[in-house]
Scaffold this motif. Structure first.
Motif, PDB file in Angstrom:
ATOM      1  N   ARG A  90       0.810  -1.213   0.000  1.00 25.46           N
ATOM      2  CA  ARG A  90       0.000   0.000   0.000  1.00 25.46           C
ATOM      3  C   ARG A  90       0.846   1.267   0.000  1.00 25.46           C
ATOM      4  N   TYR A  91       2.014   1.235   0.645  1.00 27.48           N
ATOM      5  CA  TYR A  91       2.888   2.411   0.658  1.00 27.48           C
ATOM      6  C   TYR A  91       3.401   2.735  -0.746  1.00 27.48           C
ATOM      7  N   PRO A  96       5.684   6.200  -4.640  1.00 30.34           N
ATOM      8  CA  PRO A  96       6.260   5.292  -5.638  1.00 30.34           C
ATOM      9  C   PRO A  96       7.766   5.455  -5.855  1.00 30.34           C
ATOM     10  N   MET A  97       8.279   6.663  -5.725  1.00 28.43           N
ATOM     11  CA  MET A  97       9.695   6.875  -6.037  1.00 28.43           C
ATOM     12  C   MET A  97      10.619   6.181  -5.040  1.00 28.43           C
ATOM     13  N   ILE A 100      11.284   2.897  -6.635  1.00 27.49           N
ATOM     14  CA  ILE A 100      12.202   2.974  -7.770  1.00 27.49           C
ATOM     15  C   ILE A 100      13.639   3.097  -7.276  1.00 27.49           C
ATOM     16  N   ASP A 101      13.847   3.979  -6.299  1.00 29.61           N
ATOM     17  CA  ASP A 101      15.204   4.201  -5.781  1.00 29.61           C
ATOM     18  C   ASP A 101      15.782   2.938  -5.147  1.00 29.61           C
ATOM     19  N   SER A 102      15.017   2.308  -4.256  1.00 28.18           N
ATOM     20  CA  SER A 102      15.541   1.165  -3.518  1.00 28.18           C
ATOM     21  C   SER A 102      15.487  -0.125  -4.327  1.00 28.18           C
ATOM     22  N   TYR A 152       4.922  -2.124  -6.001  1.00 29.85           N
ATOM     23  CA  TYR A 152       5.851  -2.984  -5.262  1.00 29.85           C
ATOM     24  C   TYR A 152       6.048  -4.306  -5.992  1.00 29.85           C
ATOM     25  N   ALA A 153       4.947  -4.941  -6.378  1.00 29.52           N
ATOM     26  CA  ALA A 153       5.032  -6.210  -7.106  1.00 29.52           C
ATOM     27  C   ALA A 153       5.764  -6.030  -8.428  1.00 29.52           C
ATOM     28  N   ALA A 154       5.512  -4.922  -9.106  1.00 29.71           N
ATOM     29  CA  ALA A 154       6.171  -4.668 -10.389  1.00 29.71           C
ATOM     30  C   ALA A 154       7.683  -4.539 -10.215  1.00 29.71           C
ATOM     31  N   THR A 155       8.110  -3.911  -9.111  1.00 27.49           N
ATOM     32  CA  THR A 155       9.558  -3.792  -8.902  1.00 27.49           C
ATOM     33  C   THR A 155      10.188  -5.146  -8.599  1.00 27.49           C
TER      34      THR A 155
END
Length: 336
Positions: A90-91, A96-97, A100-102, A152-155
């Motif tokens: 949910r976070y 979203p960024m 991407i960063d982590s 999150y799942a996409a990353t």
């Protein structure tokens, strides 16, 4: 051997580092100690393992494009267990960024470190969330996972694809682990076991999403750690060409790349899970039934046949036992 464990102040990373230290390995643990949840819990986890002479903690962000290459070049790790990530479904909708960063930039730094420093095996955390809204159960690593329902799942799916490309291009053995709803003592305060226990213990209502019509494959922390340790010792390797059939020789994909599910293989109804917490606290929950949340899924269910076949292991901890252990820790940690 010398290990890098990322996310060492996190839930899983902390227990994995403890196990490696107990086995006599040298462990360098890194963590940025961010405030996604209370950093004091992360610091308390670090205190659990700071007494090991073969453990060194370094505060570092995996997305740091200068510090990370320097760390790899200086330490020359034999193996890397990468468990750091911006967590939470949910976070990822709110910020979203951070993901991407982590989870993207940070993972690229890990891959590059392994590439340039001859790391023998990279084991990294993926997630059961990559299965999205898949209806076929149990979830198998052979299933298509092309429709994530959260960033999150996409990353995490991106991590698997990135690892495959590095295995293929640079002959780096990589193994991704799709964890299924990990719980236990020292668990994260943003997850259901902690949230529900805290609410019930303090006479607050709990939010029961999708009106309780949910199932989760809850997996106890000790079972997760056992799986991680066994898997990191099974290094993917290229078969000899002569050992391949004509059919196998044209199969797409890198033989140095592997994915495992680590789950209890026993999905539990949300109401049953709540009952276990009530039993452990000897107290009834006040339930507020609510609609489904964005980015959430109705059910998770791990097919662990590969885990059984290749590393001869299957998680087995009983849910009530695991919840009892968690609640006992929760009371002690919070001086209840």
């Amino acid at each position: 051997m010398k290990y890098l464990v990322t996310g060492v102040a996190g839930f899983i990373g902390n227990f994995v580092a403890e196990r490696l230290c107990n086995e006599g390995h040298d462990v360098i643990g890194i963590d940025n100690l961010n405030d996604y949840y209370d950093p004091n819990l992360k610091l308390a986890r670090l205190k659990r393992i700071e007494h090991f002479e073969n453990f060194t903690f370094i505060k570092m962000d995996i997305s740091d494009r200068i510090a990370m290459p320097a760390l790899f070049a200086e330490q020359q790790f034999d193996r890397v267990i990468h468990l750091a990530a911006q967590a939470g479904v949910r976070y990822s909708i709110e910020n979203p960024m951070a993901y991407i960063d982590s989870n993207i930039v940070g993972f690229a730094n890990i891959l590059e470190g392994c590439r340039h420093n001859k790391v023998g095996h990279l084991v990294y955390a993926s997630s059961s969330s990559v299965y999205g809204a898949n209806k076929k159960v149990p979830f198998s690593t052979d299933d298509a996972v092309d429709h994530p329902v959260s960033l999150y799942a996409a990353t995490k799916k991106s991590n698997e694809l990135m690892a495959h490309s590095y295995s293929h291009l640079y002959n780096i053995p990589t193994t991704g682990l799709r964890f299924f709803t990990v719980y236990g003592p020292w668990g994260r305060p943003d997850m259901a076991p902690f949230l529900f226990t805290d609410a019930v213990a303090n006479d607050r209502e709990i939010k029961v999403f999708n009106h309780g019509k949910m199932q989760r494959d809850f997996t106890y922390i000790d079972d997760i750690v056992e799986g991680v340790i066994r898997i990191q010792n099974i290094i993917p390797s290229k078969p000899e060409p002569s050992a391949l059939s004509d059919k196998e020789s044209v199969i797409e994909g890198s033989p140095l790349y592997k994915i495992f599910n680590i789950g209890n293989n026993q999905p539990v109804e949300l109401e049953t899970f709540i009952n276990c917490i009530e039993n452990a606290l000897d107290k009834k929950a006040v339930k507020n039934y609510m609609p489904m949340q964005d980015g959430d899924v109705v059910r998770t269910f791990a097919d662990v046949s590969d885990l059984e076949k290749i590393v001869d292991y299957k998680p087995k901890t009983d849910l009530q036992y695991g919840i009892d252990q968690f609640v006992g820790w929760f009371k002690e940690y919070n001086n209840k």
